[in-house]
Write an enzyme that holds these catalytic residues in place. Structure first.
Site, PDB file in Angstrom:
ATOM      1  CD  GLN A 111      66.277 -33.480 -28.137  1.00 49.40           C
ATOM      2  OE1 GLN A 111      67.320 -32.892 -27.998  1.00 49.40           O
ATOM      3  NE2 GLN A 111      65.524 -33.855 -27.113  1.00 49.40           N
ATOM      4  CE  LYS A 114      68.230 -36.526 -25.685  1.00 48.74           C
ATOM      5  NZ  LYS A 114      68.697 -35.289 -25.024  1.00 48.74           N
ATOM      6  CE  LYS A 126      69.488 -29.134 -27.922  1.00 47.69           C
ATOM      7  NZ  LYS A 126      69.153 -30.097 -26.848  1.00 47.69           N
ATOM      8  CG  ASP A 166      70.777 -27.877 -24.552  1.00 47.35           C
ATOM      9  OD1 ASP A 166      70.446 -29.052 -24.369  1.00 47.35           O
ATOM     10  OD2 ASP A 166      71.957 -27.540 -24.791  1.00 47.35           O
TER      11      ASP A 166
HETATM   12  P1  NDP Z   1      73.341 -25.450 -17.904  1.00 44.42           P
HETATM   13  O1  NDP Z   1      73.704 -24.298 -18.743  1.00 44.42           O
HETATM   14  O2  NDP Z   1      72.272 -25.307 -16.878  1.00 44.42           O
HETATM   15  O3  NDP Z   1      74.627 -26.055 -17.189  1.00 44.42           O
HETATM   16  C1  NDP Z   1      75.761 -26.425 -17.900  1.00 44.42           C
HETATM   17  C2  NDP Z   1      76.880 -26.705 -16.916  1.00 44.42           C
HETATM   18  O4  NDP Z   1      78.039 -27.128 -17.636  1.00 44.42           O
HETATM   19  C3  NDP Z   1      77.267 -25.461 -16.140  1.00 44.42           C
HETATM   20  O5  NDP Z   1      77.654 -25.821 -14.831  1.00 44.42           O
HETATM   21  C4  NDP Z   1      78.447 -24.928 -16.942  1.00 44.42           C
HETATM   22  O6  NDP Z   1      79.345 -24.129 -16.181  1.00 44.42           O
HETATM   23  C5  NDP Z   1      79.114 -26.223 -17.375  1.00 44.42           C
HETATM   24  N1  NDP Z   1      79.886 -25.991 -18.611  1.00 44.42           N
HETATM   25  C6  NDP Z   1      79.406 -25.528 -19.785  1.00 44.42           C
HETATM   26  N2  NDP Z   1      80.395 -25.393 -20.690  1.00 44.42           N
HETATM   27  C7  NDP Z   1      81.503 -25.786 -20.061  1.00 44.42           C
HETATM   28  C8  NDP Z   1      82.854 -25.856 -20.445  1.00 44.42           C
HETATM   29  N3  NDP Z   1      83.235 -25.504 -21.676  1.00 44.42           N
HETATM   30  N4  NDP Z   1      83.767 -26.328 -19.519  1.00 44.42           N
HETATM   31  C9  NDP Z   1      83.374 -26.689 -18.273  1.00 44.42           C
HETATM   32  N5  NDP Z   1      82.097 -26.620 -17.850  1.00 44.42           N
HETATM   33  C10 NDP Z   1      81.191 -26.181 -18.729  1.00 44.42           C
HETATM   34  O7  NDP Z   1      72.937 -26.602 -18.938  1.00 44.42           O
HETATM   35  P2  NDP Z   1      72.138 -27.947 -18.668  1.00 44.42           P
HETATM   36  O8  NDP Z   1      72.425 -28.458 -17.307  1.00 44.42           O
HETATM   37  O9  NDP Z   1      70.739 -27.735 -19.111  1.00 44.42           O
HETATM   38  O10 NDP Z   1      72.801 -28.917 -19.761  1.00 44.42           O
HETATM   39  C11 NDP Z   1      73.947 -29.698 -19.493  1.00 44.42           C
HETATM   40  C12 NDP Z   1      74.040 -30.804 -20.526  1.00 44.42           C
HETATM   41  O11 NDP Z   1      72.864 -31.618 -20.466  1.00 44.42           O
HETATM   42  C13 NDP Z   1      74.123 -30.348 -21.979  1.00 44.42           C
HETATM   43  O12 NDP Z   1      74.882 -31.298 -22.698  1.00 44.42           O
HETATM   44  C14 NDP Z   1      72.685 -30.424 -22.443  1.00 44.42           C
HETATM   45  O13 NDP Z   1      72.597 -30.564 -23.855  1.00 44.42           O
HETATM   46  C15 NDP Z   1      72.241 -31.677 -21.736  1.00 44.42           C
HETATM   47  N6  NDP Z   1      70.804 -31.849 -21.541  1.00 44.42           N
HETATM   48  C16 NDP Z   1      70.027 -30.894 -20.946  1.00 44.42           C
HETATM   49  C17 NDP Z   1      68.688 -31.111 -20.736  1.00 44.42           C
HETATM   50  C18 NDP Z   1      67.842 -30.132 -20.021  1.00 44.42           C
HETATM   51  O14 NDP Z   1      66.655 -30.434 -19.806  1.00 44.42           O
HETATM   52  N7  NDP Z   1      68.328 -28.975 -19.612  1.00 44.42           N
HETATM   53  C19 NDP Z   1      68.034 -32.341 -21.204  1.00 44.42           C
HETATM   54  C20 NDP Z   1      68.963 -33.326 -21.734  1.00 44.42           C
HETATM   55  C21 NDP Z   1      70.266 -33.060 -21.909  1.00 44.42           C
HETATM   56  P3  NDP Z   1      78.892 -22.674 -15.622  1.00 44.42           P
HETATM   57  O15 NDP Z   1      78.062 -22.967 -14.417  1.00 44.42           O
HETATM   58  O16 NDP Z   1      80.173 -22.001 -15.309  1.00 44.42           O
HETATM   59  O17 NDP Z   1      78.100 -22.059 -16.732  1.00 44.42           O
HETATM   60  O1  2IT Z   2      68.723 -32.278 -24.867  1.00 42.16           O
HETATM   61  C1  2IT Z   2      67.543 -32.268 -24.481  1.00 42.16           C
HETATM   62  O2  2IT Z   2      66.854 -33.282 -24.495  1.00 42.16           O
HETATM   63  C2  2IT Z   2      66.999 -31.008 -23.971  1.00 42.16           C
HETATM   64  N1  2IT Z   2      67.712 -30.014 -23.908  1.00 42.16           N
HETATM   65  C3  2IT Z   2      65.560 -30.915 -23.555  1.00 42.16           C
HETATM   66  C4  2IT Z   2      64.678 -30.694 -24.747  1.00 42.16           C
HETATM   67  C5  2IT Z   2      63.234 -30.425 -24.449  1.00 42.16           C
HETATM   68  O3  2IT Z   2      62.509 -30.196 -25.439  1.00 42.16           O
HETATM   69  O4  2IT Z   2      62.801 -30.420 -23.297  1.00 42.16           O
END
Ligand code: NDP
Ligand code: 2IT
Length: 450
Positions: A111, A114, A126, A166
């Site tokens: 982070q 980023k 985080k 997250d």
């Molecule tokens: P969510 O919880 O909304 O979604 C995560 C997805 O990944 C879900 O579909 C989940 O399945 C799947 N998943 C989680 N663990 C596993 C596993 N062990 N095996 C298979 N599938 C899995 O999270 P986000 O979309 O917010 O985050 C996804 C990634 O993006 C993370 O790495 C996060 O750190 C990163 N990220 C998120 C940001 C944000 O703004 N939200 C910003 C930047 C990065 P299920 O639907 O069954 O739970």
């Molecule tokens: O991994 C990421 O950059 C996030 N989960 C978003 C963090 C934020 O402060 O919006």
């Protein structure tokens, strides 16, 4: 021994039980070698690397709460305040059973760079807990979130540390945590981002990470004479990042044919129906198996992503967007993608590609976008939410989306320029790390030994 090798050795020794943190540090420091070598004497004397790999503060706490049966449960909460050289700590909160200190440290470390790349004044942090909202009632999630905030509130604030969502932490969880913060502190401030639109949230924050990923990728493709138009795309995950990456990729003319969750993955050769996907994952909090039941063109495979392979990467596509979790695209998967003719991999998740897979993709001429650059749209829009909260105004969807697009295009060019400057044209991993690092280090050096 070179300064980088010395520090890497120390990090591996001191954090031996945190493989994800070691992996993140290893990848960043190795790619910074040209910059470090050029400034070795100064950086050594100032212990720049030792300082940047050591969090400014780690907070760990007990989170007791009562489940629906009246049983008391205890989870562990974390907030890692990693680096505040360029702004208040900023970064999400992960609620997932896999969370331990090493995961939060890897995410907090990523982070820093980023947030620097966004060009906005935000430091790196985080947090999270080993609590999983999966299968819990709304009341249980609220009880947990309130207890979590009852400790966290004393360590955060609009000018100190601003958490967000997250994995496992979406609008519902942010709402419960915001309510508890306000109740305890009696201050109405932008202490969390990703808030609901009726209480200080920003339009387009929900879409921002997935949209931003596609804006970044679109610019990278354009600068390499390619585009999304008419291409097939594989996406993993079906959460916040994946859903809006699918939507934007389709708006840009691509056909997205896969996505996945914890129970398995779907192949939909006709292209994912985003409205149906949103209904199932956002409204019903259901499984992708339900998607396949309601859409005849889709096939669900119950096979889960394993250590050895992940089904979504076995489908022949042009572009792959890993949007689920760390280390979900390994060397085996990379070889399959290359054999199937993939020409672009852009990370929506944090560190989804293993180090050897990244190298394999780059060595085989695949355009590779590292998450800390390509998924920065989420945190960038969080910073825009902070700006709106500070001026007590809110901007339209179009205004925020336009700013997001410009930020992502700028991030691509920062990474591209830095890679070129150090003779590594096209290596966006190195370029992003260098560009992110230089700004933070300049600020650290200017602020003295703190
Ligand atoms: P969510 O919880 O909304 O979604 C995560 C997805 O990944 C879900 O579909 C989940 O399945 C799947 N998943 C989680 N663990 C596993 C596993 N062990 N095996 C298979 N599938 C899995 O999270 P986000 O979309 O917010 O985050 C996804 C990634 O993006 C993370 O790495 C996060 O750190 C990163 N990220 C998120 C940001 C944000 O703004 N939200 C910003 C930047 C990065 P299920 O639907 O069954 O739970
Ligand atoms: O991994 C990421 O950059 C996030 N989960 C978003 C963090 C934020 O402060 O919006």
């Amino acid at each position: 021994m070179s300064y980088v090798d010395e520090v890497l050795e120390k990090v591996k020794k001191q954090n031996a039980n945190e493989p994800e943190f070691i992996q993140a540090v290893d990848e960043v420091l190795n790619s910074l070698r040209p910059v470090i070598d050029a400034n070795e004497e100064l950086y050594r004397r100032e212990a720049v690397l030792e300082r940047i790999v050591e969090p400014e503060r780690i907070i760990m706490f007990r989170v007791p709460w009562v489940d629906d049966k009246g049983q008391v449960q205890v989870n562990r909460g974390y907030r890692v305040q990693f680096n505040s050289a360029i702004g208040p700590y900023k970064g999400g909160i992960r609620f997932d059973s896999s969370v331990y200190l090493g995961i939060i440290k890897f995410l907090g470390f990523e982070q820093i760079f980023k947030n620097s790349l966004t060009g906005l004044p935000i430091g790196g942090g985080k947090g999270g807990s080993d609590f999983s909202p999966k299968g819990k009632s709304d009341r249980e999630v609220m009880a947990f979130c309130q207890s979590f905030m009852t400790e966290l509130y004393r360590h955060i604030g609009a000018d100190t540390d601003v958490p967000a969502g997250d994995m496992g932490t979406g609008a519902r969880e942010i709402g419960f945590m915001f309510g508890q913060y306000k109740r305890i502190k009696d201050v109405y401030e932008g202490v969390l981002t990703g808030k609901g639109l009726t209480y200080g949230g920003s339009l387009a924050r929900t879409e921002a990470t997935g949209y931003g990923l596609c804006y970044f990728t679109d610019e990278m493709l354009k600068c390499n004479g390619k585009s999304f138009e008419g291409k097939t795309v594989a996406v993993s995950g079906s959460g916040n990042v994946a859903i809006y990456a699918i939507q934007k990729a389709q708006q840009l003319g691509a056909k997205v044919v896969t996505c996945s969750d914890r129970n398995g993955w779907i192949h939909d050769p006709e292209g994912i129906d985003v409205d149906l996907l949103k209904q199932i994952k956002e409204v019903e909090r259901g499984s992708l198996e339900d998607y396949a039941k309601r859409r005849s063109s889709a096939k669900f495979s119950a096979e889960k992503a394993a250590e050895s392979a992940n089904g979504v990467w076995s489908v022949k596509v042009d572009i792959a967007l890993p949007c689920a979790r760390q280390n979900e695209l390994n060397l085996y998967d990379a070889k399959q993608l290359v054999a199937n003719g993939v020409f672009c991999v852009a990370e929506g998740a944090n560190m989804p590609t293993t180090e050897d897979a990244t190298k394999y993709l780059q060595d085989n001429g695949v355009l590779f976008a590292p998450g800390k650059a390509s998924n920065a749209g989420g945190v960038a829009t969080s910073a825009l939410e902070m700006s709106q909260n500070s001026e007590r105004l809110s901007w339209t969807f179009e205004e925020v989306d336009e700013k997001l697009k410009n930020i992502m295009i700028n991030i691509f060019h920062k990474a591209d320029d830095a890679a070129k400057k150090y003779g590594m044209e096209g290596n966006y991993v190195a370029g992003a790390n260098i560009a992110g690092f230089e700004k933070v280090v300049n600020a650290m050096l200017a602020q003295g030994i703190v």
